[in-house]
Design an enzyme around this catalytic site. Structure first.
Site, PDB file in Angstrom:
ATOM      1  N   GLU A  84       0.899  -1.154   0.000  1.00  0.00           N
ATOM      2  CA  GLU A  84       0.000   0.000   0.000  1.00  0.00           C
ATOM      3  C   GLU A  84       0.935   1.199   0.000  1.00  0.00           C
ATOM      4  OE1 GLU A  84      -3.240   0.264  -0.223  1.00  0.00           O
ATOM      5  OE2 GLU A  84      -3.614  -1.895  -0.265  1.00  0.00           O
ATOM      6  N   THR A 125      11.627   3.174   0.736  1.00  0.00           N
ATOM      7  CA  THR A 125      11.384   4.576   0.400  1.00  0.00           C
ATOM      8  C   THR A 125      12.224   5.510   1.264  1.00  0.00           C
ATOM      9  OG1 THR A 125       9.698   6.290   0.581  1.00  0.00           O
ATOM     10  CG2 THR A 125       9.369   4.373   1.947  1.00  0.00           C
ATOM     11  N   ASP A 126      12.481   6.708   0.739  1.00  0.00           N
ATOM     12  CA  ASP A 126      13.196   7.702   1.547  1.00  0.00           C
ATOM     13  C   ASP A 126      12.340   8.192   2.726  1.00  0.00           C
ATOM     14  OD1 ASP A 126      11.350   9.224   0.123  1.00  0.00           O
ATOM     15  OD2 ASP A 126      12.791  10.644  -0.685  1.00  0.00           O
ATOM     16  N   GLU A 127      11.028   7.908   2.673  1.00  0.00           N
ATOM     17  CA  GLU A 127      10.161   8.397   3.754  1.00  0.00           C
ATOM     18  C   GLU A 127      10.480   7.751   5.104  1.00  0.00           C
ATOM     19  OE1 GLU A 127       6.031   8.975   3.042  1.00  0.00           O
ATOM     20  OE2 GLU A 127       6.345   9.558   0.964  1.00  0.00           O
ATOM     21  N   TYR A 153       2.028   5.027   6.715  1.00  0.00           N
ATOM     22  CA  TYR A 153       2.694   4.428   5.545  1.00  0.00           C
ATOM     23  C   TYR A 153       4.192   4.287   5.790  1.00  0.00           C
ATOM     24  CZ  TYR A 153       5.271   4.404   1.126  1.00  0.00           C
ATOM     25  OH  TYR A 153       6.180   4.117   0.131  1.00  0.00           O
ATOM     26  N   SER A 156       5.115   1.770   8.388  1.00  0.00           N
ATOM     27  CA  SER A 156       5.003   0.367   7.954  1.00  0.00           C
ATOM     28  C   SER A 156       6.184  -0.006   7.055  1.00  0.00           C
ATOM     29  CB  SER A 156       3.668   0.129   7.233  1.00  0.00           C
ATOM     30  OG  SER A 156       3.634   0.797   5.980  1.00  0.00           O
ATOM     31  N   LYS A 157       6.652   0.923   6.222  1.00  0.00           N
ATOM     32  CA  LYS A 157       7.798   0.625   5.368  1.00  0.00           C
ATOM     33  C   LYS A 157       9.074   0.480   6.202  1.00  0.00           C
ATOM     34  CE  LYS A 157       7.906   0.525   1.370  1.00  0.00           C
ATOM     35  NZ  LYS A 157       7.673  -0.615   0.411  1.00  0.00           N
ATOM     36  N   PRO A 208      -5.518  20.655  -6.516  1.00  0.00           N
ATOM     37  CA  PRO A 208      -5.361  20.813  -5.066  1.00  0.00           C
ATOM     38  C   PRO A 208      -3.903  20.808  -4.630  1.00  0.00           C
ATOM     39  CG  PRO A 208      -6.154  18.611  -5.593  1.00  0.00           C
ATOM     40  CD  PRO A 208      -6.043  19.337  -6.887  1.00  0.00           C
ATOM     41  N   GLY A 278       0.574  15.826   9.603  1.00  0.00           N
ATOM     42  CA  GLY A 278       1.959  15.352   9.798  1.00  0.00           C
ATOM     43  C   GLY A 278       2.820  15.504   8.561  1.00  0.00           C
TER      44      GLY A 278
HETATM   45  P1  NAD Z   1       1.497   1.320  -6.484  1.00  0.00           P
HETATM   46  O1  NAD Z   1       0.509   1.630  -5.416  1.00  0.00           O
HETATM   47  O2  NAD Z   1       1.379   1.982  -7.822  1.00  0.00           O
HETATM   48  O3  NAD Z   1       1.497  -0.260  -6.761  1.00  0.00           O
HETATM   49  C1  NAD Z   1       1.450  -1.201  -5.733  1.00  0.00           C
HETATM   50  C2  NAD Z   1       1.155  -2.562  -6.355  1.00  0.00           C
HETATM   51  O4  NAD Z   1       1.175  -3.534  -5.306  1.00  0.00           O
HETATM   52  C3  NAD Z   1      -0.226  -2.657  -7.025  1.00  0.00           C
HETATM   53  O5  NAD Z   1      -0.126  -3.323  -8.257  1.00  0.00           O
HETATM   54  C4  NAD Z   1      -1.042  -3.471  -6.036  1.00  0.00           C
HETATM   55  O6  NAD Z   1      -2.087  -4.225  -6.643  1.00  0.00           O
HETATM   56  C5  NAD Z   1       0.029  -4.374  -5.430  1.00  0.00           C
HETATM   57  N1  NAD Z   1      -0.334  -4.863  -4.101  1.00  0.00           N
HETATM   58  C6  NAD Z   1      -0.789  -4.130  -3.051  1.00  0.00           C
HETATM   59  N2  NAD Z   1      -1.042  -4.938  -2.007  1.00  0.00           N
HETATM   60  C7  NAD Z   1      -0.701  -6.204  -2.393  1.00  0.00           C
HETATM   61  C8  NAD Z   1      -0.713  -7.467  -1.756  1.00  0.00           C
HETATM   62  N3  NAD Z   1      -1.150  -7.612  -0.488  1.00  0.00           N
HETATM   63  N4  NAD Z   1      -0.284  -8.544  -2.447  1.00  0.00           N
HETATM   64  C9  NAD Z   1       0.144  -8.421  -3.736  1.00  0.00           C
HETATM   65  N5  NAD Z   1       0.151  -7.268  -4.400  1.00  0.00           N
HETATM   66  C10 NAD Z   1      -0.255  -6.151  -3.729  1.00  0.00           C
HETATM   67  O7  NAD Z   1       2.918   1.582  -5.841  1.00  0.00           O
HETATM   68  P2  NAD Z   1       4.260   2.161  -6.495  1.00  0.00           P
HETATM   69  O8  NAD Z   1       4.222   3.622  -6.457  1.00  0.00           O
HETATM   70  O9  NAD Z   1       4.522   1.434  -7.762  1.00  0.00           O
HETATM   71  O10 NAD Z   1       5.319   1.683  -5.390  1.00  0.00           O
HETATM   72  C11 NAD Z   1       5.918   0.402  -5.463  1.00  0.00           C
HETATM   73  C12 NAD Z   1       6.864   0.233  -4.291  1.00  0.00           C
HETATM   74  O11 NAD Z   1       7.859   1.256  -4.330  1.00  0.00           O
HETATM   75  C13 NAD Z   1       6.195   0.363  -2.922  1.00  0.00           C
HETATM   76  O12 NAD Z   1       6.763  -0.584  -2.075  1.00  0.00           O
HETATM   77  C14 NAD Z   1       6.534   1.779  -2.467  1.00  0.00           C
HETATM   78  O13 NAD Z   1       6.598   1.832  -1.071  1.00  0.00           O
HETATM   79  C15 NAD Z   1       7.893   1.964  -3.097  1.00  0.00           C
HETATM   80  N6  NAD Z   1       8.286   3.352  -3.437  1.00  0.00           N
HETATM   81  C16 NAD Z   1       7.448   4.134  -4.196  1.00  0.00           C
HETATM   82  C17 NAD Z   1       7.872   5.409  -4.573  1.00  0.00           C
HETATM   83  C18 NAD Z   1       7.006   6.306  -5.427  1.00  0.00           C
HETATM   84  O14 NAD Z   1       7.363   7.485  -5.623  1.00  0.00           O
HETATM   85  N7  NAD Z   1       5.881   5.857  -5.959  1.00  0.00           N
HETATM   86  C19 NAD Z   1       9.128   5.871  -4.161  1.00  0.00           C
HETATM   87  C20 NAD Z   1       9.942   5.039  -3.370  1.00  0.00           C
HETATM   88  C21 NAD Z   1       9.498   3.779  -3.041  1.00  0.00           C
HETATM   89  O1  DAU Z   2       9.320   9.730  -1.286  1.00  0.00           O
HETATM   90  C1  DAU Z   2       8.872   8.502  -1.764  1.00  0.00           C
HETATM   91  C2  DAU Z   2       7.366   8.424  -1.608  1.00  0.00           C
HETATM   92  O2  DAU Z   2       6.798   9.302  -2.569  1.00  0.00           O
HETATM   93  C3  DAU Z   2       6.832   7.007  -1.774  1.00  0.00           C
HETATM   94  O3  DAU Z   2       7.331   6.210  -0.736  1.00  0.00           O
HETATM   95  C4  DAU Z   2       5.299   7.000  -1.760  1.00  0.00           C
HETATM   96  O4  DAU Z   2       4.821   5.700  -2.032  1.00  0.00           O
HETATM   97  C5  DAU Z   2       4.803   7.952  -2.820  1.00  0.00           C
HETATM   98  O5  DAU Z   2       3.389   8.014  -2.794  1.00  0.00           O
HETATM   99  C6  DAU Z   2       5.395   9.346  -2.609  1.00  0.00           C
HETATM  100  O6  DAU Z   2       4.883   9.957  -1.390  1.00  0.00           O
HETATM  101  P1  DAU Z   2       4.473  11.513  -1.313  1.00  0.00           P
HETATM  102  O7  DAU Z   2       3.519  11.666  -0.198  1.00  0.00           O
HETATM  103  O8  DAU Z   2       5.672  12.373  -1.356  1.00  0.00           O
HETATM  104  O9  DAU Z   2       3.727  11.644  -2.753  1.00  0.00           O
HETATM  105  P2  DAU Z   2       2.369  12.356  -3.200  1.00  0.00           P
HETATM  106  O10 DAU Z   2       2.347  12.352  -4.690  1.00  0.00           O
HETATM  107  O11 DAU Z   2       1.175  11.819  -2.484  1.00  0.00           O
HETATM  108  O12 DAU Z   2       2.590  13.859  -2.719  1.00  0.00           O
HETATM  109  C7  DAU Z   2       3.702  14.624  -3.169  1.00  0.00           C
HETATM  110  C8  DAU Z   2       3.641  15.979  -2.479  1.00  0.00           C
HETATM  111  O13 DAU Z   2       2.514  16.700  -3.010  1.00  0.00           O
HETATM  112  C9  DAU Z   2       3.404  15.900  -0.989  1.00  0.00           C
HETATM  113  O14 DAU Z   2       4.101  16.951  -0.353  1.00  0.00           O
HETATM  114  C10 DAU Z   2       1.896  16.118  -0.818  1.00  0.00           C
HETATM  115  C11 DAU Z   2       1.570  17.030  -1.977  1.00  0.00           C
HETATM  116  N1  DAU Z   2       0.218  16.867  -2.575  1.00  0.00           N
HETATM  117  C12 DAU Z   2      -0.201  15.618  -2.917  1.00  0.00           C
HETATM  118  C13 DAU Z   2      -1.442  15.426  -3.491  1.00  0.00           C
HETATM  119  C14 DAU Z   2      -1.924  14.036  -3.844  1.00  0.00           C
HETATM  120  C15 DAU Z   2      -0.564  17.982  -2.833  1.00  0.00           C
HETATM  121  O15 DAU Z   2      -0.169  19.134  -2.549  1.00  0.00           O
HETATM  122  N2  DAU Z   2      -1.795  17.789  -3.412  1.00  0.00           N
HETATM  123  C16 DAU Z   2      -2.276  16.565  -3.730  1.00  0.00           C
HETATM  124  O16 DAU Z   2      -3.430  16.461  -4.232  1.00  0.00           O
END
Ligand code: NAD
Ligand code: DAU
Length: 340
Positions: A84, A125-127, A153, A156-157, A208, A278
């Site tokens: 997630e 993740t860097d988070e 989130y 949990s990571k 937004p 937060g």
């Molecule tokens: P995403 O939400 O686009 O995709 C997640 C995928 O995992 C989906 O296909 C979903 O169906 C699958 N999934 C969720 N729960 C599952 C379960 N219980 N069993 C099997 N499959 C399941 O996520 P993303 O943005 O592609 O991120 C992928 C990974 O990279 C995550 O672990 C996230 O923490 C990490 N990450 C994301 C970012 C980012 O900017 N998006 C940055 C750093 C790390």
């Molecule tokens: O840093 C890595 C992370 O980046 C990953 O681990 C996460 O899975 C990924 O979702 C992402 O997290 P963020 O919270 O940084 O991404 P998001 O796109 O949700 O938001 C980026 C920034 O924009 C954040 O400061 C919140 C802001 N935001 C987000 C949304 C969705 C807005 O201002 N408006 C919005 O509608």
């Protein structure tokens, strides 16, 4: 080489599968995905007929299903993207995050121990490092930065990361972890800032921006993340953590304005809404370790990557229109309807 890629129907996992199938014609990639709201089989349509690819719908928390898959496929490596991933959803409902991101990770590693594995790679993740203050541009996250999470989130990571390191130390499992900054690119689910802004702008809907829009993220084109993971699983040291990021820090408001400009839309669409609870101020990765050890550097400049991304959303309307017309509509109304 047989590689199980979990979460491969999501944003980064799918891009990783495309990268691996193109680069390694003798590898077999098995995608395991539960197809949650964020997983989309249509994303994988272009590889479904590839004889080196197969898809299995399963939950990483389902021990029986995971063990059966390992028994059948005898994977050499597992790359775990399944999670997630959306911070706002975790604030609304943490429990599924704990279940999938922590328990799911432990089930996968138990399967690795039971059936044997060359490498288990955890996509983190860097988070997990929390955030940095805006007035200290000299500070960056290194692999030694203490874990200090903010949201359910990121907590949990971070928990999953600790478990992965514990399986290495206690059971000798061959693990590695990567902690990447914010990705952007094709197939990004439109709940996240960049695709949400593109999709809303195209519909002339409000854009937004949380709080004052001054929060900073360190954006990396998704292909560069995939190439970094490819390097780590082949050449990275076992038991190690590698940060991935491209020194591309930008304020949210600037990102939104760039997208308005690329699409020829008015900045009047920008709407400041209530802040995220937060809300982390700034993320900034120091990628010195992966550069020094593995020679990785980001290849895509932000100006090129964001243009390619906007073009992708313009040329692949059906992909995101199917999402925004479905159950995502209810999520959007709930999250933004009364935000004010
Ligand atoms: P995403 O939400 O686009 O995709 C997640 C995928 O995992 C989906 O296909 C979903 O169906 C699958 N999934 C969720 N729960 C599952 C379960 N219980 N069993 C099997 N499959 C399941 O996520 P993303 O943005 O592609 O991120 C992928 C990974 O990279 C995550 O672990 C996230 O923490 C990490 N990450 C994301 C970012 C980012 O900017 N998006 C940055 C750093 C790390
Ligand atoms: O840093 C890595 C992370 O980046 C990953 O681990 C996460 O899975 C990924 O979702 C992402 O997290 P963020 O919270 O940084 O991404 P998001 O796109 O949700 O938001 C980026 C920034 O924009 C954040 O400061 C919140 C802001 N935001 C987000 C949304 C969705 C807005 O201002 N408006 C919005 O509608």
């Amino acid at each position: 080489m047989n590689i199980i890629v979990t979460g491969g129907a999501g944003f980064i996992g799918s891009n990783f599968i495309f990268h691996m199938l193109a680069k390694y014609p003798d590898y077999r990639i098995i995608c395991l995905d539960k197809l949650t709201y964020a997983g989309n089989l249509s994303t994988l349509e272009c590889v479904m007929d590839n004889p080196n690819f197969s898809f299995v719908k399963a939950d990483i928390c389902d021990r029986e299903a995971v063990y059966a898959l390992f028994e059948r496929e005898k994977p050499d490596m597992v790359v775990n993207f399944a999670a997630e991933s959306h911070v706002d959803r975790s604030i609304d409902n943490p429990s599924i995050f704990l279940h999938t991101n922590i328990i799911g990770t432990s089930v996968l590693m138990d399967a690795c121990l039971k059936y044997g594995i060359e490498r288990y790679h955890q996509v983190s993740t860097d988070e997990v490092y929390g955030d940095l203050p805006l007035d200290r541009p000299d500070l960056f996250f290194t692999e030694e930065t203490p874990l200090h999470t903010s949201s359910p989130y990121s907590s949990s990571k971070a928990s999953a990361d600790l478990l992965v390191l514990a399986y290495h130390r206690t059971y000798g499992l061959n693990v590695s972890i990567s902690r990447c900054s914010n990705n952007y690119g094709p197939y990004h689910f439109p709940e996240k800032l960049i695709p949400l802004t593109i999709v809303n702008a195209l519909a002339n809907k409000a854009l937004p921006v949380y709080g004052k829009g001054e929060n900073v993220r360190d954006w990396l084109y998704v292909e560069d993340h995939c190439k970094a993971i490819d390097l780590i699983i082949h050449k990275g040291r076992v038991g190690e953590v590698y940060n991935i990021g491209g020194h591309n820090e930008m304020k949210n408001i600037d990102i939104v304005k760039i997208i308005c400009r690329l699409l020829g839309k008015s900045e009047d669409l920008i709407t400041y809404v209530a802040d995220r609870k937060g809300h982390d101020m700034r993320y900034a990765i120091d990628p010195a370790k992966i550069h020094a050890e593995l020679g990785w550097l980001p290849e895509t400049k932000f100006a090129d990557g964001i243009r390619k991304t906007v073009d992708w959303y313009l040329n692949n309307r059906k992909w995101w229109e199917d999402i925004v017309s479905g159950e995502y509509r209810d999520y959007y109304d709930k999250m933004y309807g009364n935000r004010g």
